[in-house]
Design a protein around this motif. Structure first.
Motif, PDB file in Angstrom:
ATOM      1  N   TYR A   1       0.790  -1.180  -0.003  1.00  0.00           N
ATOM      2  CA  TYR A   1       0.004   0.012  -0.054  1.00  0.00           C
ATOM      3  C   TYR A   1       0.909   1.228   0.138  1.00  0.00           C
ATOM      4  O   TYR A   1       0.648   2.154  -0.463  1.00  0.00           O
TER       5      TYR A   1
ATOM      6  N   MET B   1       0.859   4.014  -2.817  1.00  0.00           N
ATOM      7  CA  MET B   1       0.803   5.500  -2.786  1.00  0.00           C
ATOM      8  C   MET B   1       1.862   6.374  -3.402  1.00  0.00           C
ATOM      9  O   MET B   1       1.819   7.294  -4.098  1.00  0.00           O
ATOM     10  N   LEU B   2       3.277   5.595  -3.347  1.00  0.00           N
ATOM     11  CA  LEU B   2       4.272   6.420  -3.773  1.00  0.00           C
ATOM     12  C   LEU B   2       4.117   6.483  -5.533  1.00  0.00           C
ATOM     13  O   LEU B   2       4.264   7.348  -6.411  1.00  0.00           O
ATOM     14  N   GLY B   3       3.763   5.284  -5.992  1.00  0.00           N
ATOM     15  CA  GLY B   3       3.537   5.135  -7.496  1.00  0.00           C
ATOM     16  C   GLY B   3       2.347   5.785  -7.908  1.00  0.00           C
ATOM     17  O   GLY B   3       2.156   5.743  -9.111  1.00  0.00           O
ATOM     18  N   ASN B   4       1.541   6.327  -7.117  1.00  0.00           N
ATOM     19  CA  ASN B   4       0.627   7.118  -7.774  1.00  0.00           C
ATOM     20  C   ASN B   4       0.720   8.661  -7.245  1.00  0.00           C
ATOM     21  O   ASN B   4      -0.260   9.500  -7.057  1.00  0.00           O
ATOM     22  N   GLY B   5       2.061   9.264  -7.153  1.00  0.00           N
ATOM     23  CA  GLY B   5       2.093  10.398  -6.744  1.00  0.00           C
ATOM     24  C   GLY B   5       2.557  10.952  -5.269  1.00  0.00           C
ATOM     25  O   GLY B   5       2.884  12.178  -5.203  1.00  0.00           O
ATOM     26  N   ALA B   6       2.448   9.889  -4.493  1.00  0.00           N
ATOM     27  CA  ALA B   6       2.702  10.471  -3.127  1.00  0.00           C
ATOM     28  C   ALA B   6       4.255  10.821  -2.885  1.00  0.00           C
ATOM     29  O   ALA B   6       5.042  10.352  -3.342  1.00  0.00           O
ATOM     30  N   THR B   7       4.361  11.939  -1.807  1.00  0.00           N
ATOM     31  CA  THR B   7       5.760  12.088  -1.405  1.00  0.00           C
ATOM     32  C   THR B   7       5.822  10.816  -0.509  1.00  0.00           C
ATOM     33  O   THR B   7       4.938  10.655   0.041  1.00  0.00           O
TER      34      THR B   7
ATOM     35  N   GLU C   1       3.610  11.902   2.403  1.00  0.00           N
ATOM     36  CA  GLU C   1       2.408  11.536   2.289  1.00  0.00           C
ATOM     37  C   GLU C   1       1.984  10.116   2.176  1.00  0.00           C
ATOM     38  O   GLU C   1       0.888   9.553   2.896  1.00  0.00           O
TER      39      GLU C   1
ATOM     40  N   ASP D   1      14.730   7.439  -3.254  1.00  0.00           N
ATOM     41  CA  ASP D   1      13.539   7.212  -3.928  1.00  0.00           C
ATOM     42  C   ASP D   1      12.553   6.848  -3.181  1.00  0.00           C
ATOM     43  O   ASP D   1      11.288   6.408  -3.571  1.00  0.00           O
TER      44      ASP D   1
ATOM     45  N   GLU E   1      10.774  10.230  -8.414  1.00  0.00           N
ATOM     46  CA  GLU E   1       9.295  10.929  -8.128  1.00  0.00           C
ATOM     47  C   GLU E   1       9.222  11.703  -9.346  1.00  0.00           C
ATOM     48  O   GLU E   1       7.804  11.816  -9.598  1.00  0.00           O
TER      49      GLU E   1
ATOM     50  N   ARG F   1       7.140   9.255 -10.959  1.00  0.00           N
ATOM     51  CA  ARG F   1       6.048   8.900 -10.445  1.00  0.00           C
ATOM     52  C   ARG F   1       4.810   9.915 -10.476  1.00  0.00           C
ATOM     53  O   ARG F   1       3.533   9.741 -10.370  1.00  0.00           O
ATOM     54  N   ARG F   2       5.255  10.886 -10.870  1.00  0.00           N
ATOM     55  CA  ARG F   2       4.185  12.288 -10.764  1.00  0.00           C
ATOM     56  C   ARG F   2       3.489  11.895 -12.160  1.00  0.00           C
ATOM     57  O   ARG F   2       2.246  12.470 -12.159  1.00  0.00           O
TER      58      ARG F   2
ATOM     59  N   THR G   1      -7.869   9.296  -0.567  1.00  0.00           N
ATOM     60  CA  THR G   1      -6.431   9.593  -0.295  1.00  0.00           C
ATOM     61  C   THR G   1      -5.462  10.062  -1.465  1.00  0.00           C
ATOM     62  O   THR G   1      -4.915  11.093  -1.400  1.00  0.00           O
ATOM     63  N   PRO G   2      -5.377   9.368  -2.824  1.00  0.00           N
ATOM     64  CA  PRO G   2      -4.616   9.540  -3.747  1.00  0.00           C
ATOM     65  C   PRO G   2      -4.855  11.136  -4.153  1.00  0.00           C
ATOM     66  O   PRO G   2      -4.074  11.815  -4.815  1.00  0.00           O
TER      67      PRO G   2
ATOM     68  N   PHE H   1      -2.828  14.196  -2.378  1.00  0.00           N
ATOM     69  CA  PHE H   1      -1.432  14.321  -2.623  1.00  0.00           C
ATOM     70  C   PHE H   1      -0.961  15.396  -3.435  1.00  0.00           C
ATOM     71  O   PHE H   1      -1.678  16.026  -4.382  1.00  0.00           O
ATOM     72  N   LYS H   2       0.059  16.238  -3.164  1.00  0.00           N
ATOM     73  CA  LYS H   2       0.461  17.551  -3.632  1.00  0.00           C
ATOM     74  C   LYS H   2       0.578  17.300  -5.170  1.00  0.00           C
ATOM     75  O   LYS H   2       0.188  18.262  -5.909  1.00  0.00           O
ATOM     76  N   ASN H   3       1.276  16.289  -5.316  1.00  0.00           N
ATOM     77  CA  ASN H   3       1.357  16.110  -7.106  1.00  0.00           C
ATOM     78  C   ASN H   3      -0.038  16.068  -7.917  1.00  0.00           C
ATOM     79  O   ASN H   3       0.051  15.868  -9.194  1.00  0.00           O
ATOM     80  N   ASN H   4      -1.092  15.528  -7.261  1.00  0.00           N
ATOM     81  CA  ASN H   4      -2.439  15.368  -7.652  1.00  0.00           C
ATOM     82  C   ASN H   4      -3.322  16.203  -7.576  1.00  0.00           C
ATOM     83  O   ASN H   4      -4.448  16.216  -7.824  1.00  0.00           O
TER      84      ASN H   4
ATOM     85  N   LEU I   1      -6.948   9.344 -11.760  1.00  0.00           N
ATOM     86  CA  LEU I   1      -5.749  10.141 -11.750  1.00  0.00           C
ATOM     87  C   LEU I   1      -5.107  10.755 -12.955  1.00  0.00           C
ATOM     88  O   LEU I   1      -4.488  11.777 -12.884  1.00  0.00           O
TER      89      LEU I   1
END
Lengths: 260, 215
Positions: free
Chosen positions: A159, A163-169, A172, A252, B77, B80-81, B103-104, B107-110, B157
């Protein structure tokens, strides 16, 4: 009104009460008799030693010695936290220690200097007990929080990577795990606070009353002790987890192996 | 459409865990708007490939070029963005379906991504899901429902590159068909899809199949 001293004979008579739990632990073959007797012996030995060095700390009341004693407490608490969480010393020692120091210094000095308005915040009568109770509580909370954080992060790492793979830092992506750690670590303290005085009389208050304080002074100290222990614990775990985010993940965001 | 024909190029990729090689000298390209299936026997390194592409496992050697730029360690990253990633066998550290769905988008990137109620309704309908699951606990819905609701998240997304690990594994044949159609529609709208799969029917719907075992 002073406190009645307990003679060695009376103390031995009091310790005899431990025969009750030991008997039932033996009768039901719990396998805990040896560990209970060992724990009792350790407690007696450790507290006599503590009594001995506290006697001299109180006798000398030297700020440098008092601070040195707190530094030793920080090292021992850090070592205990590392042992109980089974986390790698090389990565986790610094975040845990900095967390303890931050919580103890900021909350401890706020209480001693601003709330109690002491002229000498290093006065042994206040400095050692207050920092001692903060360290004890921070240790317990840090152990629960770090164990919860890492056990869930390991179990639900997919999980985290989702989240990382969908843009989270990284910040986050770890936030659900931080949330779980905080809920687990602080729920008992908050539940205790809610029933304080109703279900049981708390330790500090009893200690104060036995020591000769009036009940109205004792309840104020009890309130303050609860507030400062929760605040210091939260501050210490927040600092520890902030540093963990920087040290326990690679550039990363991949989770480093932090287990011993 | 951007200038680069290939959104993703992988050149001579090698990945090893504890000196055990799991991917050896793997190369591939993925065009914009293309849907490619990666197949191969269990243990052939399919899932490791996706994890390596996302920067979740270190490369022993090789290069990953995303949108014309080589991705280096510490810069993943950036990739991943612009990607959406759906791993296999997700377990959740939360209690409610709504938490997982929302939740997704926090995220700042989203933050520029919009997810309106109408969009959720549309995705749920196409995936054969009842909207009522949004108010349920995660343990009250089936594995297949969880899998499908995550496709709704991935679609909304609105990322250029979508990486999927066994997208139809937890689904019955009817749901698998719905999901396959859903993924094909994402592809037709310009998304590039790279999916690791054992499902021959799903693979047959892709533009190309790369068998990792025979490389």
């Amino acid at each position: 009104m002073g406190t009645i001293d307990i003679s060695i004979e009376s103390l031995l008579a009091g310790l005899l009460l431990m025969a009750i739990p030991v008997y039932f632990l033996w009768k039901y073959r719990t396998g805990m008799v040896k560990s209970t007797v060992t724990a009792l012996a350790r407690m007696v030995g450790q507290l006599f030693l503590v009594g001995l060095y506290l006697k001299y700390l109180f006798l000398w009341d030297n700020p440098f010695l008092n601070v040195a004693w707190v530094i030793i407490m920080v090292f021992v608490a850090t070592e205990t936290a590392l042992t109980r969480t089974k986390l790698k010393r090389s990565i986790m020692m610094c975040p845990i220690m900095v967390g303890f120091v931050t919580g103890a210094i900021l909350v401890g000095f706020y209480f001693l200097g601003i709330v109690l308005e002491l002229n000498n915040v290093f006065s042994v009568q206040y400095f050692i007990p207050v920092l001692g109770i903060l360290m004890g509580n921070m240790l317990g909370v840090n152990v629960i929080a770090l164990n919860t954080f890492y056990s869930h992060l390991r179990r639900e790492s997919t999980y985290y990577y989702f989240m990382l793979g969908n843009g989270a830092t990284v910040q986050e992506a770890v936030s659900p795990f931080v949330k779980q750690a905080l809920v687990r670590a602080f729920s008992p303290a908050i539940a205790n606070m809610a029933v304080m005085g109703l279900v049981a009389l708390p330790g500090t208050m009893i200690g104060q009353i036995l020591g000769g304080s009036t009940p109205d002074v004792a309840i104020k100290y009890q309130m303050m002790i609860i507030v400062i222990t929760i605040s210091a614990s939260m501050l210490s775990i927040a600092v520890t987890l902030y540093l963990v985010r920087r040290l326990a993940f690679d550039a990363d965001g991949c989770i480093k192996n932090v287990s011993q | 459409m951007k200038g680069e024909e290939y959104i993703l190029k992988v050149n001579n990729l090698n990945v090893a865990y504890n000196n055990h090689i799991v991917i050896r000298d793997f190369s591939m390209q993925l065009r914009r708007g293309e849907m490619v299936a990666i197949t191969g026997a269990s243990g052939s390194g399919k899932s490791s490939l996706l994890r390596a592409l996302m920067g979740f496992v270190p490369l022993t050697s090789g290069e990953i070029i995303f949108d014309g730029a080589q991705m280096h360690k510490g810069q993943m990253e950036k990739l991943r963005r612009q990607t959406a990633f759906l791993p296999q066998d997700l377990s959740f550290p939360c209690e409610w379906v709504s938490e997982v769905l929302e939740t997704p988008f926090l995220f700042k990137n989203n933050k520029n991504v919009t997810a309106t109620k109408a969009m959720w309704q549309d995705s749920f309908q196409r995936l054969g899901l009842d909207e009522g699951i949004m108010d349920k606990r995660l343990n009250e819905i089936s594995g297949g429902q969880r899998q499908r609701m995550l496709f709704a998240v991935i679609a909304m997304l609105d990322k250029e590159l979508i990486l999927l690990d066994e997208p139809t594994s937890a689904l019955d044949s009817g749901s698998a068909m719905l999901v396959t159609e859903f993924i094909k529609e994402m592809c037709e709208s310009g998304k590039s899809i790279l999916a690791v799969t054992h499902d021959k029917q799903f693979a047959a719907e892709c533009d190309r199949i790369i068998n990792i075992s025979t490389l």
